[in-house]
Scaffold this active site. Structure first.
Site, PDB file in Angstrom:
ATOM      1  N   LYS A 160     -13.015   2.086  -1.500  1.00  0.00           N
ATOM      2  CA  LYS A 160     -13.857   2.353  -0.326  1.00  0.00           C
ATOM      3  C   LYS A 160     -15.047   3.241  -0.713  1.00  0.00           C
ATOM      4  O   LYS A 160     -16.183   3.003  -0.320  1.00  0.00           O
ATOM      5  CB  LYS A 160     -13.024   3.037   0.783  1.00  0.00           C
ATOM      6  N   HIS A 164       8.702 -26.625   1.554  1.00  0.00           N
ATOM      7  CA  HIS A 164       8.146 -27.809   0.899  1.00  0.00           C
ATOM      8  C   HIS A 164       7.108 -27.414  -0.133  1.00  0.00           C
ATOM      9  O   HIS A 164       6.313 -28.250  -0.556  1.00  0.00           O
ATOM     10  CB  HIS A 164       7.548 -28.746   1.954  1.00  0.00           C
ATOM     11  N   GLU A 196       0.833  -1.216   0.000  1.00  0.00           N
ATOM     12  CA  GLU A 196       0.000   0.000   0.000  1.00  0.00           C
ATOM     13  C   GLU A 196       0.866   1.264   0.000  1.00  0.00           C
ATOM     14  O   GLU A 196       0.469   2.297  -0.518  1.00  0.00           O
ATOM     15  CB  GLU A 196      -0.929  -0.031   1.225  1.00  0.00           C
TER      16      GLU A 196
HETATM   17  O1  PA5 Z   1      -3.399   1.913   5.751  1.00  0.00           O
HETATM   18  C1  PA5 Z   1      -4.491   2.381   5.489  1.00  0.00           C
HETATM   19  O2  PA5 Z   1      -4.679   3.598   5.352  1.00  0.00           O
HETATM   20  C2  PA5 Z   1      -5.700   1.482   5.309  1.00  0.00           C
HETATM   21  O3  PA5 Z   1      -5.362   0.149   5.309  1.00  0.00           O
HETATM   22  C3  PA5 Z   1      -6.695   1.731   6.435  1.00  0.00           C
HETATM   23  O4  PA5 Z   1      -6.100   1.414   7.655  1.00  0.00           O
HETATM   24  C4  PA5 Z   1      -7.966   0.886   6.243  1.00  0.00           C
HETATM   25  O5  PA5 Z   1      -8.551   1.175   5.004  1.00  0.00           O
HETATM   26  C5  PA5 Z   1      -8.968   1.155   7.354  1.00  0.00           C
HETATM   27  O6  PA5 Z   1      -9.295   2.504   7.407  1.00  0.00           O
HETATM   28  P1  PA5 Z   1     -10.011   3.131   8.652  1.00  0.00           P
HETATM   29  O7  PA5 Z   1      -9.101   3.012   9.816  1.00  0.00           O
HETATM   30  O8  PA5 Z   1     -10.277   4.543   8.275  1.00  0.00           O
HETATM   31  O9  PA5 Z   1     -11.275   2.363   8.883  1.00  0.00           O
END
Ligand code: PA5
Length: 426
Positions: free
Chosen positions: A401, A290, A269
């Site tokens: 999202k 394995h 990410e």
């Molecule tokens: O790293 C990130 O920004 C994402 O993985 C968020 O943590 C994830 O989408 C969850 O978002 P939120 O904490 O706003 O619910």
């Protein structure tokens, strides 16, 4: 923590001592950029200050109101769940930790049917306070608790930002709420309230986790030769530049299996931008020797393997036997065997010219985990600086999202219109 780059030298793709020397001047410049970002608490860089800015007392003040529960159920997704899951799954506790991140109805129903709801603390975590999966799951959990005759308002802890639906819900029901710190993206939040509430509820030493983070913080310097985190970040970056587009992360400890999942999120990410990045793959030693190892050793030369182990583990002796051919095992231990497997994998990859990096922590405990998690975050930030990507944003994740929320009528988002148009074409 120790990072050994020896097995990435003279491999394909590979590094040389000269490459590393040349790269070190770029690491120096990147370190200055990182240090400035930290000093100014800039968005993202603020995460590298967490070992000093997180207040463990504030976390304990929120968690101590619950008598030691039988179980903790975290409702959150991505960066709001994986850090806590990494710590919970690495450290032993008699308080069971469960994580509800996905919205697969079968999995949700099965988990709720098994949980002792009357003795479970529900830990709802969302930085934005608007994530559909988290809020939907929480509504389901809340109803299951009410159906079981449990006062959910007495068993719920909220961790969220200053705004959003979750904050509004916490205010409405006067739920205990702890703040997500400013300037910290979800995947960099393990050393904050987000990652540490679960270990606090499980009775772990969260001060030691932060002390480990401070060990990592104090080791940051201008040179990759002096800083294990930067050695890892610079080597993975340079290997990617030379074609190692997959980084297979292979801890040799079951307790670190979730760490590989956390790492995969952090790496993918943060660094997957502008046509760049390095795909994280998850493996477990010795099990995946394995299976996946065949590909890593003899498949396309586009990979590096990160081998991670604690140098201290419980021994568990292998009983003596006089069975033909097995006597060699007796007298050693499962730890000896696992370490032999680790070194055999390293040597086998090196012999085939596949770059691999050795990462060692002292043991799987709070302090070493804090140091490892901090180091990988710093490595990732350094990689992002060297690659000139915007490490702390996640536009592709945000797109999905918004589209999902819009499709369910949760707002007017152009991303949802794009999906709706496609639906019509079918
Ligand atoms: O790293 C990130 O920004 C994402 O993985 C968020 O943590 C994830 O989408 C969850 O978002 P939120 O904490 O706003 O619910």
């Amino acid at each position: 923590m120790n990072v050994d780059l020896g097995n990435a030298l003279e491999t394909t793709p590979g590094l040389t001592e000269e490459t590393l020397e040349r790269l070190d001047s770029r690491v120096e410049a990147a370190h200055h950029r990182i240090a400035t970002g930290m000093a100014n608490d800039e968005f993202g860089y603020a995460a590298l200050n967490l070992p000093e800015t997180t207040d463990p007392e504030a976390i304990r003040a929120a968690t101590d109101r619950f008598d030691r529960p039988e179980a903790v159920l975290t409702v959150g997704i991505g960066g709001s769940a994986l850090g806590a899951a990494t710590l919970a799954n690495a450290l032993e506790s008699d308080v069971d930790a469960h994580f509800l991140d996905n919205v697969d109805p079968d999995a949700v129903d099965a988990l709720l049917a098994d949980l002792p709801l009357e003795d479970t603390v529900v830990n709802v975590v969302s930085k934005s306070g608007t994530t559909a999966e988290t809020l939907a799951n929480f509504l389901v959990v809340r109803e299951a608790m009410a159906d079981a005759g449990v006062d959910w308002t007495e068993r719920t802890l909220v961790t969220t930002g200053q705004a959003g639906n979750l904050r509004a819900l916490a205010d409405e029901h006067d739920l205990p709420a702890i703040d997500v710190p400013d300037g910290v993206p979800g995947r960099f939040s393990v050393l904050s309230t987000v990652g540490l509430a679960v270990p606090a509820l499980q009775g772990h030493d969260i001060e030691a986790v932060l002390a480990g983070g401070r060990d990592g913080m104090e080791s940051l310097s201008e040179s990759l030769f002096e800083t294990p985190a930067y050695a890892y970040g610079a080597a993975t970056y340079a290997l990617a530049e030379r074609g190692a587009l997959t980084n297979a992360v292979m801890p040799y400890a079951e307790s670190l299996e979730t760490f590989a999942e956390w790492f995969a999120q952090l790496w993918a990410e943060s660094l997957g931008k502008d046509g760049l990045g390095q795909t994280p793959a998850r493996a477990l030693g010795a099990t995946d020797q394995h299976s996946q190892l065949q590909l890593y050793r003899a498949g396309p030369p586009d990979k590096l393997v990160s081998l991670i182990r604690p140098t201290e583990r419980s021994a568990t002796p292998i009983p003596e036997t006089d069975l033909d051919g097995l006597a060699y095992l007796g007298g050693s231990s499962l730890a000896d065997l696992l370490d032999a497997e680790f070194e055999a994998t390293e040597a086998s990859l090196a012999a085939a010219g596949v770059p691999n990096l050795r990462v060692e922590i002292d043991r799987v405990d709070e302090r070493s985990l804090g140091e490892l998690l901090y180091a990988m975050e710093a490595a990732c930030v350094l990689y992002g600086e060297l690659a000139s990507v915007s490490t702390f944003t996640q536009p592709a994740v945000e797109w999905g999202k918004k589209a999902a929320r819009g499709l369910l009528g949760g707002g007017d988002f152009e991303e949802a219109d794009a999906v709706a148009d496609k639906r019509e074409l079918r």
